[in-house]
Write a protein that holds these residues in place. Structure first.
Motif, PDB file in Angstrom:
ATOM      1  N   LEU A  30      44.857 -36.562  32.863  1.00  0.00           N
ATOM      2  CA  LEU A  30      46.299 -36.272  33.001  1.00  0.00           C
ATOM      3  C   LEU A  30      47.015 -36.382  31.658  1.00  0.00           C
ATOM      4  CD1 LEU A  30      48.748 -35.693  34.866  1.00  0.00           C
ATOM      5  CD2 LEU A  30      48.957 -38.165  35.194  1.00  0.00           C
ATOM      6  N   LEU A  72      46.551 -33.638  29.150  1.00  0.00           N
ATOM      7  CA  LEU A  72      47.362 -32.466  29.443  1.00  0.00           C
ATOM      8  C   LEU A  72      48.847 -32.691  29.128  1.00  0.00           C
ATOM      9  CD1 LEU A  72      47.055 -29.618  30.673  1.00  0.00           C
ATOM     10  CD2 LEU A  72      47.402 -30.653  32.919  1.00  0.00           C
ATOM     11  N   LEU A 105      47.861 -32.973  24.536  1.00  0.00           N
ATOM     12  CA  LEU A 105      47.971 -31.542  24.213  1.00  0.00           C
ATOM     13  C   LEU A 105      49.310 -31.226  23.529  1.00  0.00           C
ATOM     14  CD1 LEU A 105      47.035 -28.539  24.313  1.00  0.00           C
ATOM     15  CD2 LEU A 105      47.930 -28.450  26.655  1.00  0.00           C
ATOM     16  N   ALA A 116      49.169 -32.611  20.031  1.00  0.00           N
ATOM     17  CA  ALA A 116      48.284 -31.824  19.169  1.00  0.00           C
ATOM     18  C   ALA A 116      48.957 -30.505  18.780  1.00  0.00           C
ATOM     19  CB  ALA A 116      46.956 -31.558  19.878  1.00  0.00           C
ATOM     20  N   TRP A 156      47.184 -42.430  16.452  1.00  0.00           N
ATOM     21  CA  TRP A 156      46.825 -41.180  17.133  1.00  0.00           C
ATOM     22  C   TRP A 156      45.388 -40.736  16.893  1.00  0.00           C
ATOM     23  CZ3 TRP A 156      48.707 -38.672  21.153  1.00  0.00           C
ATOM     24  CH2 TRP A 156      49.971 -39.064  21.616  1.00  0.00           C
ATOM     25  N   VAL A 157      44.829 -41.044  15.726  1.00  0.00           N
ATOM     26  CA  VAL A 157      43.417 -40.691  15.505  1.00  0.00           C
ATOM     27  C   VAL A 157      42.557 -41.409  16.551  1.00  0.00           C
ATOM     28  CG1 VAL A 157      41.455 -40.935  13.932  1.00  0.00           C
ATOM     29  CG2 VAL A 157      43.655 -40.122  13.065  1.00  0.00           C
ATOM     30  N   PHE A 216      43.131 -39.658  20.007  1.00  0.00           N
ATOM     31  CA  PHE A 216      42.469 -38.353  20.095  1.00  0.00           C
ATOM     32  C   PHE A 216      40.948 -38.521  20.215  1.00  0.00           C
ATOM     33  CE2 PHE A 216      46.254 -36.386  17.657  1.00  0.00           C
ATOM     34  CZ  PHE A 216      46.808 -35.875  18.814  1.00  0.00           C
ATOM     35  N   LEU A 217      40.365 -39.434  19.421  1.00  0.00           N
ATOM     36  CA  LEU A 217      38.909 -39.610  19.461  1.00  0.00           C
ATOM     37  C   LEU A 217      38.471 -40.229  20.788  1.00  0.00           C
ATOM     38  CD1 LEU A 217      38.082 -40.763  15.817  1.00  0.00           C
ATOM     39  CD2 LEU A 217      37.574 -38.564  16.907  1.00  0.00           C
ATOM     40  N   ALA A 252      38.579 -37.524  23.396  1.00  0.00           N
ATOM     41  CA  ALA A 252      38.156 -36.244  22.811  1.00  0.00           C
ATOM     42  C   ALA A 252      37.661 -35.256  23.865  1.00  0.00           C
ATOM     43  CB  ALA A 252      37.073 -36.485  21.753  1.00  0.00           C
ATOM     44  N   LEU A 269      40.489 -33.814  25.892  1.00  0.00           N
ATOM     45  CA  LEU A 269      41.373 -33.009  25.029  1.00  0.00           C
ATOM     46  C   LEU A 269      40.702 -31.690  24.628  1.00  0.00           C
ATOM     47  CD1 LEU A 269      44.052 -32.742  23.587  1.00  0.00           C
ATOM     48  CD2 LEU A 269      43.174 -34.146  21.724  1.00  0.00           C
ATOM     49  N   VAL A 270      39.407 -31.721  24.354  1.00  0.00           N
ATOM     50  CA  VAL A 270      38.678 -30.477  24.045  1.00  0.00           C
ATOM     51  C   VAL A 270      38.767 -29.513  25.240  1.00  0.00           C
ATOM     52  CG1 VAL A 270      36.351 -29.511  23.752  1.00  0.00           C
ATOM     53  CG2 VAL A 270      37.123 -31.383  22.271  1.00  0.00           C
ATOM     54  N   VAL A 289      41.230 -29.277  27.541  1.00  0.00           N
ATOM     55  CA  VAL A 289      42.562 -28.661  27.686  1.00  0.00           C
ATOM     56  C   VAL A 289      42.874 -27.738  26.501  1.00  0.00           C
ATOM     57  CG1 VAL A 289      43.477 -30.493  29.175  1.00  0.00           C
ATOM     58  CG2 VAL A 289      43.892 -30.605  26.710  1.00  0.00           C
ATOM     59  N   LEU A 290      42.324 -28.046  25.309  1.00  0.00           N
ATOM     60  CA  LEU A 290      42.526 -27.144  24.167  1.00  0.00           C
ATOM     61  C   LEU A 290      41.789 -25.819  24.384  1.00  0.00           C
ATOM     62  CD1 LEU A 290      42.227 -29.689  21.209  1.00  0.00           C
ATOM     63  CD2 LEU A 290      44.288 -28.406  21.826  1.00  0.00           C
ATOM     64  N   GLY A 291      40.604 -25.883  24.987  1.00  0.00           N
ATOM     65  CA  GLY A 291      39.865 -24.658  25.299  1.00  0.00           C
ATOM     66  C   GLY A 291      40.634 -23.800  26.292  1.00  0.00           C
TER      67      GLY A 291
END
Lengths: 270, 270
Positions: free
Chosen positions: A175, A178, A182, A185, A220-221, A224-225, A228, A231-232, A234-236
Motif C-alpha cells: 500500500l 503505491l 511512488l 519517487a 529515504w534510501v 526505498f531499499l 524495493a 516499489l519496482v 508499482v514503477l513497472g
C-alpha cells in the motif's frame, strides 16, 4: 493518558510523538538520540522530559517504548529495548513494516507501527504536537503480538490524535509503495528531468509536485531499499501506463485522453 | 495603462486578464464568451465593462484583443479579430504556441502569448486580479511580428503584474512539455494508478502531487494533442529514468539512490 513513555530517536517524528504525548497528558517522557544536538533540542522544546545516555537507561522505567529512528536501525534497537526491559511494550514508526515485523515475529511485546505523515522536513525543530491529528497511523500486529499490548499501542496512537489503520505488514508495504513511495519517487524523477528548465518557468503545479523531492536522503534510501520489491512492481506498472499515454498521443486520440482525464477527476483524493 | 481592450473568452484566465487590466487602470474592457453565463459572471465581477454578442462588435473599437479560449479555437478567432478590425493588435493566452504562431506567421499584428498560471480551477468565478502577479508570461513573436505591436503586448503583460519571458514558439512548446505538461500528465497517471488505495491512506505529499489531476478535460485534451510530439519525447525520457531507478532498486544500490536524491535536492524549484 497515563503511561511511562520512552522515545528512541528524537527527530521530527520522535519529537512530535513526545509533544503530542505531553498534550495527551502523558506524565513522563524519556528520550535518547544518536545526535546530542537533536536530543537537547527535543528537551528544550518540551518533547522529552529526561534525556538518557544509553538505550538501557532510556527504557528502564518505561511501559511503552517508541522507536523512531531510520528503518535500517529499527529492528536492532527494538530488540535491544525488549531485551533490556522485560515488561515494556515496544512499537515503532518505520515507513516499511514487512522486514521489521519478520525480524521480530516471535516478540509478543512488539507492535509494528507507521504514522502516515510524510514530510519534506526533518529534525526536532519542525516537530509539532499536531503532526498526527486526523492522519492515518498504520498498526501491523503479527501472529504472536499480545492483544493487550496491541490495545495499549492503539490507545496511545488515538491519544496522539491519529486514526489507527490495522493492516498486515506485507499488505502495508504494498500500500505505501503505491500511495507514498511512488509519489515520492516521481517527485525526485520529475525534478531531475526538469532540472534547470524550472529556473525560468516553474508553475505552481510543478512546485507542489516536487515539494518532497530531495528530502532526507539518509531516511529515504533506507525506505526505498527496504521496500524495493513492491516499489519496482508499482514503477513497472507506472511505465506501462506512461506507454499507453504515449500511444494515445501518437494516435491523436481525443477520446482516450478525455476518458483518462475523466478517470483522474473521479479518483483524485480530496 | 490607457488602452481599449477586448477579451475573447471570459473563463478563468480571460476574466483574470480583465480584472488585472482594470487594476492597472485600463479604462474600457469589452468581452465575449460562447457561454452567456460565463460572460454575465465576468461582467458581474467587474472583469468586463461591456458584453458583446459578436466577435466583430467585441473587437470593433479595440486597440488590443486578447484571445483566451481553448487552444484549438485560438487561431480561427485570432484571424477573425485581425480581419474584422484592421488596426488592432491581437495576442492570446494559449498553452501551446507552435501551431498557433505557424498558422498566423504572416500576421504582423499578432503576438503569441502564454501566462504560466496553470490552475485546477476554471471559470470566471475563480478569476483574480492577482492571478498573474510575479508569474512568467511567455511571449513568442514570430518573424513578421511588428516590434511596436510586441512592445504594446509586453507593456500590457507587465501592467498585469507578470514577468515577460520572450521565447521562440517551438522552444516554448518543448519547455512547457517539460515544466507543465509532464507534471500534469504525471498527476493524472498517479491518481489513476493509486485509485481506491488513496481512500484509506492519502498522505499530504500525494494530495499535493495530484491537485491538478482530472482538471478541465476540454482544455487539457486540446493542449496535450497540440503538443503531442514534445510531450511524447519527455514521457519517453521519463520512462528511461524510471527504468534506471528500477535497476538501482533491483541491484540494492544505496550509492545510486543517494546520488539520485542529492541531485533532486539541488535541482528542486523553490
Amino acid at each position: 493518558m497515563n503511561v511511562r513513555l520512552a522515545i528512541v530517536g528524537t527527530g521530527l517524528v520522535g519529537a512530535s510523538v513526545g509533544l503530542a504525548a505531553k498534550r495527551a497528558g502523558v506524565p513522563h517522557v524519556g528520550g535518547i538520540d544518536a545526535d546530542p544536538d537533536a536530543l537537547a533540542l527535543a528537551v528544550a522544546r518540551g518533547a522529552v522530559d529526561l534525556a538518557a545516555t544509553s538505550i538501557e537507561a532510556t527504557v528502564a522505567d518505561a511501559q511503552l517504548v517508541v522507536i523512531a529512528t531510520p528503518v535500517a536501525t529499527i529492528r536492532g534497537l527494538a530488540a535491544d529495548a525488549l531485551g533490556s526491559n522485560t515488561t515494556c511494550t515496544v512499537t515503532d514508526v518505520g515507513s516499511t513494516k514487512a522486514t521489521i515485523c519478520a525480524a521480530l515475529e516471535r516478540e509478543s511485546r512488539f507492535v509494528g507501527g507507521h504514522p502516515l505523515v510524510g514530510s519534506e522536513t526533518q529534525g526536532p525543530a519542525q516537530a509539532s504536537a499536531e503532526l498526527f491529528d486526523d492522519s492515518p497511523w498504520f498498526l501491523t500486529p503479527h501472529v504472536s503480538t499480545d492483544p493487550e499490548r496491541y490495545r495499549l499501542v492503539q490507545e496511545f496512537v488515538g491519544a496522539l490524535g491519529a486514526d489507527t489503520v490495522e493492516i498486515e505488514p506485507t499488505a502495508h508495504d504494498r500500500l505505501v509503495a503505491l500511495v507514498s513511495h511512488l509519489p515520492h519517487a516521481l517527485a525526485n524523477l520529475l525534478v531531475n528531468q526538469v532540472g534547470a528548465a524550472a529556473e525560468s518557468a516553474a508553475p505552481a503545479s510543478l512546485r507542489d509536485m516536487t515539494r518532497v523531492a530531495g528530502a532526507n536522503p539518509r531516511v529515504w534510501v533506507d525506505i526505498f531499499l527496504d521496500n524495493a520489491e513492491a516499489l519496482v512492481d508499482v514503477l513497472g506498472e507506472h511505465r506501462r501506463r506512461v506507454e499507453e499515454l504515449e500511444e494515445a498521443l501518437r494516435r491523436g486520440d481525443p477520446g482516450a485522453l478525455t476518458a483518462w482525464i475523466d478517470e483522474a477527476a473521479l479518483k483524485r483524493p480530496r
